[in-house]
Enzyme design. Structure first.
Site, PDB file in Angstrom:
ATOM      1  N   THR A 176      -1.826 -15.218  -4.984  1.00  0.00           N
ATOM      2  CA  THR A 176      -1.133 -14.320  -4.057  1.00  0.00           C
ATOM      3  C   THR A 176      -1.701 -12.913  -4.110  1.00  0.00           C
ATOM      4  O   THR A 176      -1.654 -12.178  -3.121  1.00  0.00           O
ATOM      5  CB  THR A 176       0.369 -14.299  -4.407  1.00  0.00           C
TER       6      THR A 176
ATOM      7  N   SER B 201      -3.032 -21.310  -7.391  1.00  0.00           N
ATOM      8  CA  SER B 201      -3.093 -21.774  -8.789  1.00  0.00           C
ATOM      9  C   SER B 201      -2.317 -23.060  -9.036  1.00  0.00           C
ATOM     10  O   SER B 201      -2.460 -23.664 -10.094  1.00  0.00           O
ATOM     11  CB  SER B 201      -2.650 -20.672  -9.751  1.00  0.00           C
TER      12      SER B 201
ATOM     13  N   THR C  37       0.136 -16.674  -9.669  1.00  0.00           N
ATOM     14  CA  THR C  37       1.170 -16.581 -10.709  1.00  0.00           C
ATOM     15  C   THR C  37       1.787 -17.938 -11.069  1.00  0.00           C
ATOM     16  O   THR C  37       2.396 -18.068 -12.123  1.00  0.00           O
ATOM     17  CB  THR C  37       2.303 -15.633 -10.275  1.00  0.00           C
ATOM     18  N   ASP C  38       1.631 -18.947 -10.188  1.00  0.00           N
ATOM     19  CA  ASP C  38       2.374 -20.195 -10.410  1.00  0.00           C
ATOM     20  C   ASP C  38       1.986 -20.890 -11.717  1.00  0.00           C
ATOM     21  O   ASP C  38       2.846 -21.438 -12.407  1.00  0.00           O
ATOM     22  CB  ASP C  38       2.197 -21.150  -9.223  1.00  0.00           C
TER      23      ASP C  38
END
Ligand code: SIN
Length: 319
Positions: free
Chosen positions: A14, A61, A93-94
């Site tokens: 993101t 990710s 970030t996932d």
């Protein structure tokens, strides 16, 4: 005085996300901007460090794999070996917490490696990416950042890679270390350190990017869950299973029987908790993940199995 030489290794996420609508914070394409555009969005970046930037990947990710971790670690290690004073990895970030813990366990360096992401795409109003990236560079350039292993910087916090978790699906303050707290803060160009990782990491582990990563699955406990899924793991080729159990890593009577059966069949089972925090000790003959989340326990179990360690509980007590 010369500035530290930092490499930015961009992988997507993101932080490099783009949408045609400035209010869009959920509907956007991750990894759409390249690393030159990311750097150009951060005024003052070149005053913090002598920056080299490269595009390593452009993925969301959720699509990261163990093979991706290994090749990312190989690239970061070669930049450090070639003389970089530190490396910043921009990452979705996932699954950032999994990549961060993997790198923390396999890189052989004392120099800072900082993972950074963003919760709002680069095109959003109040995008958090540019400030997070400037903060990450400020941390990586800090003279006391060395020797703390891999760090995670978002929303002013400096978190240790072992304990950092994404704990919120939407907000810019998505990351926390529920069991350990922050290692420091970065704000207005200043860094305040508060701690060091207690457990061995980087150069103090036997793991490297060449350590094989055998398949390990994660299954969760919940009221009325079927033990058939646990038994099925035995036929997938998995070498290990992390049980994200209820409460203190507990399992229903059916599930416990199936977990014990897997263990007897040669699949390494480790108990963790689905609660998001707390410490799971060994119980009923199955090792406990301690304070590691199920996802991080999977990373360590893969490395421990790949390194041929027999004492799985010892690995969880150590790292
Ligand atoms: C991703 O993980 O690549 C998308 C989500 C994010 O970066 O926040």
């Amino acid at each position: 005085m010369s500035l530290p030489r930092l490499c930015i290794v961009a992988t997507g996420g993101t932080i490099a996300g783009a949408s045609a609508r400035p209010q869009a914070t959920m509907a956007y394409a991750a990894g759409a901007l390249d690393v030159a555009e990311l750097c150009a969005s951060v005024p003052g970046l070149d005053e913090v460090a002598d920056i080299r930037a490269e595009q390593f990947a452009a993925i969301d990710s959720k699509n990261a794999t163990p093979a991706f971790w290994q090749s990312l670690a190989g690239r970061v290690q070669s930049l450090l070996d070639a003389g970089a004073d530190g490396v910043i990895v921009t990452h979705g970030t996932d699954t950032l917490e999994e990549s961060a813990y993997y790198l923390h366990l396999v890189l052989k360096t004392d120099r800072p490696v900082v993972l950074v992401g963003a919760m709002r795409p680069a095109t959003a109003l109040s995008s958090d990416g540019p400030l997070n990236l400037l903060d990450a560079a400020t941390v990586a350039a800090h003279p006391q950042a060395a020797g703390r292993g891999v760090l995670v910087v978002l929303n002013h916090q400096i978190l240790g890679a072992r304990d950092a978790s994404k704990t919120n699906a939407n907000r810019p303050d998505a990351f926390a270390s529920p069991n350990a707290g922050a290692l420091g803060w970065v704000q207005d160009g200043r860094v305040a350190w508060m701690g060091r990782p207690e457990r061995p990491h980087t150069s103090a582990t036997p793991f490297t990017a060449a350590t094989p990563l055998p398949p390990v699955e994660v299954l969760a406990g919940y009221a009325g869950g079927s033990a058939a899924l646990i038994r099925a793991v035995g036929s997938t080729g998995a070498r290990g299973l992390v049980w994200a159990g209820t409460g203190n890593g507990s399992a229903s009577a059916d599930a416990q029987e199936a977990l014990d059966g897997l263990e007897r069949g040669g699949v390494a089972v480790v108990r963790a908790t689905r609660t998001g925090s707390g410490c799971v000790a060994a119980s009923g003959g199955l090792p406990g993940a301690g304070t590691l989340s199920p996802w991080k326990a999977r990373v360590l179990l893969m490395l421990a199995l790949g390194a041929g360690m027999d004492d799985i509980q010892g690995a969880f007590d150590t790292y």
